[in-house]
Write an enzyme that holds these catalytic residues in place. Structure first.
Site, short mmCIF file in Angstrom:
data_model
loop_
_atom_site.label_atom_id
_atom_site.label_comp_id
_atom_site.label_asym_id
_atom_site.label_seq_id
_atom_site.Cartn_x
_atom_site.Cartn_y
_atom_site.Cartn_z
N GLU A 1 -67.18 -29.64 -19.86
CA GLU A 1 -67.87 -30.02 -21.08
C GLU A 1 -69.38 -30.08 -20.97
O GLU A 1 -70.07 -30.17 -21.98
CB GLU A 1 -67.34 -31.38 -21.61
CG GLU A 1 -67.78 -32.59 -20.82
CD GLU A 1 -66.87 -32.92 -19.65
OE1 GLU A 1 -67.06 -33.98 -19.04
OE2 GLU A 1 -65.97 -32.10 -19.34
N ASP B 1 -62.75 -38.63 -26.68
CA ASP B 1 -62.93 -38.32 -25.26
C ASP B 1 -64.24 -38.89 -24.72
O ASP B 1 -64.36 -39.15 -23.53
CB ASP B 1 -62.91 -36.81 -25.03
CG ASP B 1 -61.51 -36.28 -24.72
OD1 ASP B 1 -60.68 -37.09 -24.27
OD2 ASP B 1 -61.27 -35.09 -24.92
N LYS C 1 -57.25 -31.37 -18.10
CA LYS C 1 -57.70 -32.72 -18.41
C LYS C 1 -58.24 -33.41 -17.16
O LYS C 1 -58.02 -32.97 -16.03
CB LYS C 1 -56.55 -33.55 -18.99
CG LYS C 1 -56.16 -33.12 -20.39
CD LYS C 1 -57.33 -33.16 -21.36
CE LYS C 1 -57.85 -34.55 -21.64
NZ LYS C 1 -59.01 -34.57 -22.55
N HIS D 1 -65.35 -35.83 -18.89
CA HIS D 1 -65.74 -36.85 -19.88
C HIS D 1 -65.95 -38.20 -19.21
O HIS D 1 -65.25 -39.18 -19.48
CB HIS D 1 -64.69 -36.94 -21.00
CG HIS D 1 -64.47 -35.67 -21.74
ND1 HIS D 1 -65.40 -35.16 -22.61
CD2 HIS D 1 -63.41 -34.81 -21.75
CE1 HIS D 1 -64.93 -34.02 -23.13
NE2 HIS D 1 -63.74 -33.79 -22.60
N ARG E 1 -50.94 -28.05 -21.69
CA ARG E 1 -51.79 -26.95 -21.26
C ARG E 1 -51.72 -26.79 -19.74
O ARG E 1 -51.19 -27.64 -19.03
CB ARG E 1 -53.25 -27.20 -21.69
CG ARG E 1 -53.48 -27.09 -23.19
CD ARG E 1 -54.87 -27.51 -23.59
NE ARG E 1 -55.06 -28.97 -23.45
CZ ARG E 1 -56.20 -29.59 -23.76
NH1 ARG E 1 -57.25 -28.90 -24.18
NH2 ARG E 1 -56.28 -30.90 -23.62
N TYR F 1 -62.13 -30.53 -17.30
CA TYR F 1 -62.79 -31.48 -18.18
C TYR F 1 -62.81 -32.85 -17.50
O TYR F 1 -61.81 -33.25 -16.89
CB TYR F 1 -62.06 -31.60 -19.52
CG TYR F 1 -62.24 -30.43 -20.45
CD1 TYR F 1 -63.49 -30.10 -20.95
CD2 TYR F 1 -61.15 -29.66 -20.84
CE1 TYR F 1 -63.65 -29.03 -21.81
CE2 TYR F 1 -61.29 -28.59 -21.71
CZ TYR F 1 -62.55 -28.27 -22.19
OH TYR F 1 -62.71 -27.21 -23.03
#
Length: 371
Positions: free
Chosen positions: A118, A270, A75, A96, A15, A94
């Site tokens: 998120e 995740d 990511k 996490h 991505r 993101y």
């Protein structure tokens, strides 16, 4: 604002943080966009398409991290990327953080301001920037689980939909949110025997009304979860506590009592995973076996369908990126309390309460961060 989009470097992550179309929007708002050469190849977007959209294409990530005010990714930054972040820089991706103390420590040390996709909220407590990837991951979980069930991959040798005269496979979906709903859709569409477990009566009523006779619902108490896991050929872990580590709902001592060759797919990996025996895997080596049970715990499942995932993600991340770039991050967060919930780290402090509790930090309040 100068905005940078580096190439993703996590294993099999295809991505990209910005599509050429998103670049064109940002440029139209008067911003400057730098894109690392080759960043979009995984979605079929070459460097020429980014240049045509108005981006400056640069070699390597170093210039982006050194000179861009905002870095947009998909990511969480890897160790070498975290080492390039600096005070006053904004990271939008993101993260996490709750199950990742090393990343959290590095981001705190960097002094950067970090907004996590998120934990950005929407009306009614929804997580709109997580939702499209949850939809993708939920649907992919059934594909992945069906493959892992094949005998050649260590599974029971069960076809989820069965055939005339042979019962279909049993699928237990733990969690009836976005991931669980999409997993159940796919499993029911294949003709599997599907059970959805959740602790919310409202969720159970909603999914029960939607699926009618195509899926069963059960309240997710300890006894019912254990019973469903023992009966299942495929278990989908789809539990999310926003910003916090996932609860361990399938314990190690359950595994020897499950059907030999059953499959666990942990979509919550995740956030640390919701199976006690889960550990993050990659697309290169997606499964492992514990006590005869196949585990699939790939931490970036949507990366395998990069084009679909990137465009779905940009649809929801771009409006906030535009607002941040147009107003500056402080004013954008003051104007939008939902976006403000995305702030996880600022100026050497953890700002998201669930992450602070999980990892033992003293949280910086949002008011202090925005002052």
């Amino acid at each position: 604002m100068r905005i940078g989009c580096p190439r993703e470097i996590k294993n099999r992550e295809y991505r990209v943080g910005l599509t050429p179309e998103s670049v064109k929007e940002l440029v139209a708002h008067g911003h400057e966009v730098w894109v690392e050469a080759g960043a979009g190849l995984g979605i079929g977007a070459d460097d020429a398409s980014f240049r045509a959209a108005g981006a400056r294409v640069v070699e390597g990530p170093q210039a982006i991290f050194a000179e861009c005010e905002m870095v947009v990714k998909v990511k969480e930054p890897q160790a070498e990327e975290r080492a390039m972040l600096h005070p006053g820089q904004l990271l939008y991706t993101y993260l996490h953080l709750a199950p990742d103390p090393d990343q959290t420590a590095d981001l705190v040390k960097s002094g950067a301001t970090c907004i996590a996709y998120e934990t950005v909220t929407g009306a009614g407590g929804a997580l709109p920037l997580l939702k499209p990837m949850s939809q993708v991951a939920g649907r992919m979980s059934i594909q992945a689980g069906a493959t892992a069930l094949e005998k050649a991959h260590g599974g029971r040798g069960v076809l989820l939909g069965g055939v005339p005269g042979v019962l279909p496979g049993k699928v237990a979906v733990i969690g009836g949110g976005v991931v669980g709903f999409n997993a159940a859709q796919m499993a029911a569409g294949l003709g599997a025997d599907v059970t959805i477990l959740d602790r919310s009566p409202e969720v159970l009523e909603r999914v029960g009304t939607y699926f009618e006779a195509r899926a069963k619902t059960r309240f997710a108490n300890t006894a019912n979860v254990e019973d469903a896991v023992m009966e299942a050929d495929l278990v989908i872990g789809a539990v999310l506590i926003p910003g916090a580590a996932a609860p361990k709902l399938v314990t190690r001592d359950m595994l020897p009592r499950m059907k030999a060759g059953a499959v666990l797919v942990d979509v919550a990996i995740d956030q640390g995973g919701c199976f006690e025996t889960s550990r993050a895997t990659t697309h290169d080596d997606p499964t492992y076996i514990v006590d005869g049970i196949v585990h699939y715990c790939v931490a970036n499942m949507p990366g395998a369908v990069a084009r679909t995932s990137t465009y779905a993600l940009n649809n929801v991340t771009l409006p906030h990126a535009l607002r941040i770039a147009d107003l500056g991050w402080r004013e954008a967060l003051r104007a939008d309390p939902h976006l403000a919930n995305g702030l996880n780290v600022h100026d050497g402090r953890v700002t998201y309460p669930a992450v602070a509790r999980e990892l033992g930090y003293d949280a910086l309040s949002l008011d202090e961060a925005l002052a």
